[in-house]
Design an enzyme around this catalytic site. Structure first.
Site, short mmCIF file in Angstrom:
data_model
loop_
_atom_site.label_atom_id
_atom_site.label_comp_id
_atom_site.label_asym_id
_atom_site.label_seq_id
_atom_site.Cartn_x
_atom_site.Cartn_y
_atom_site.Cartn_z
CB THR A 1 -0.88 0.04 1.28
OG1 THR A 1 -1.75 -1.08 1.25
CG2 THR A 1 -1.71 1.29 1.35
N GLY B 1 -9.28 -5.40 1.25
CA GLY B 1 -8.70 -5.03 2.54
C GLY B 1 -9.23 -3.69 3.03
CG ASP B 2 -6.51 -1.43 5.33
OD1 ASP B 2 -5.99 -2.41 4.76
OD2 ASP B 2 -5.89 -0.38 5.57
CB THR C 1 0.35 0.33 5.31
OG1 THR C 1 0.80 -0.75 4.48
CG2 THR C 1 1.43 0.69 6.30
NE ARG D 1 -7.53 -9.03 2.04
CZ ARG D 1 -6.71 -8.00 2.23
NH1 ARG D 1 -6.34 -7.24 1.24
NH2 ARG D 1 -6.26 -7.71 3.43
#
Ligand code: ASP
Length: 319
Positions: free
Chosen positions: A181, A211-212, A232, A209
């Site tokens: 990231t 992520g954040d 991150t 999937r």
């Protein structure tokens, strides 16, 4: 650390900091601080670009998007944009979000074939009535807006994926050698803070999937009255604590950026004491242009552009 003493720590530090912030309120420097920070030392050029744009008078939202684009365009950076690591099926899917000083935000999720997804997230924010666009819809919007369709899988990333495919060992742990990231925060000459986050997500993730990184509040949060934070590391853990929002809320209570990052990381550590070790890191900036960072594991670095100098900073960590 026991929960009660952890809570006591948070409140005692928060209270002391709140008092000292109030005492310092009259000493606020009137000349604007212009500053850019970005996660990991492979974002050196990106942070330099953002810092120089800020010095030329660009807004913080333009600086973060154009800064992050440098990393997204770089095939040697295998963690974002063109050349980003693919999912387990060999497909590169990108996530990104932006947030500006007005509290507006935009996000794109699981986008294929488009390199500059932070810019696309800004277009979602500015040109649609929505905050998030996902998958094919995001790609179609990009093509309508004139983005070029690009195969994101480079020969280098393909070879690495083929090597991984020999064993297909699936270990969703993000550590210092495996991170994906760029997160960036900028404060401009008008004292406005904006942020951007762009990622190819966890290398060889399950298809689908997310992520954040594209989730406002988890991967990134800005409140221009207070400051901003970006995350991150293992996205699942960041999402569970709404990490970047937490950092900003701690700064609102009077914590410095450094203290806020430390508390938010400790929250994750205290929730995971019995489990595997993994990496999560935050960087944060407040309205005075002060910055801080903290990670679970050692090895986290970030870039800091201030007064024309772009420095690599080694973050403090929990372990
Ligand atoms: N936070 C990113 C994700 O979970 C990955 C990273 O920052 O390394 O997708």
């Amino acid at each position: 650390m026991k929960r009660r003493s952890f809570i006591f720590d948070i409140f005692s530090v928060g209270f002391a900091t709140a008092i000292s912030s109030r005492l310092n309120a009259n000493n606020l420097n009137s000349s604007p601080v212009i500053r850019s920070i970005s996660t990991w030392n492979n974002t050196k050029e990106a942070n330099l670009m953002a810092g120089r744009l800020l010095d030329k008078g660009k807004s913080s939202i333009d600086a973060v998007v154009e800064g992050v684009a440098v990393s997204e365009n770089d095939p040697k950076n295998t963690t974002v944009g063109f050349g980003g690591a693919p999912d387990s099926s060999g497909k590169v899917t990108l996530d990104a979000c932006v947030m500006n000083h007005l509290g507006d935000c935009g996000s794109v999720v699981a986008v294929e074939n488009i390199v500059n997804v932070a810019r696309l997230a800004k277009d979602v924010m500015e040109k649609t009535p929505h905050v998030m666009l996902a998958g094919k819809g995001a790609e179609e919007f990009a093509l309508i807006e004139g983005y070029k369709k690009t195969d994101l899988l480079t020969e280098f990333s393909k070879k690495n994926w083929q090597k991984w495919s020999e064993t297909k060992e699936y270990s969703p742990i993000i550590n210092i050698d495996n991170h994906d990231t760029i997160g960036m925060l900028c404060i401009d000459q008008n004292n406005n803070i904006s942020g951007a986050c762009s990622s190819s997500g966890q290398a060889y993730k399950m298809p689908g999937r997310v992520g954040d990184s594209p989730i406002i509040g988890s991967g990134l949060f800005i409140d221009n009255k207070v400051g901003g934070a970006v995350a991150t590391g293992l996205g699942e853990e960041i999402i569970k604590t709404v990490g970047s929002f937490l950092v900003v809320e701690l700064m609102r209570q009077g914590f410095t950026p450094q203290e806020a990052c430390e508390s938010a990381v400790k929250r994750i550590v205290s929730n995971n004491s019995q489990k595997n070790r993994f990496q999560v890191a935050y960087i944060a900036m407040n309205k005075k242009g002060e910055v801080g960072s903290y990670s679970i594991e050692p090895g986290f670095t970030y870039m800091d552009y201030l007064n024309g100098k772009n420095k690599e900073i080694i973050s403090k960590s929990e372990f």
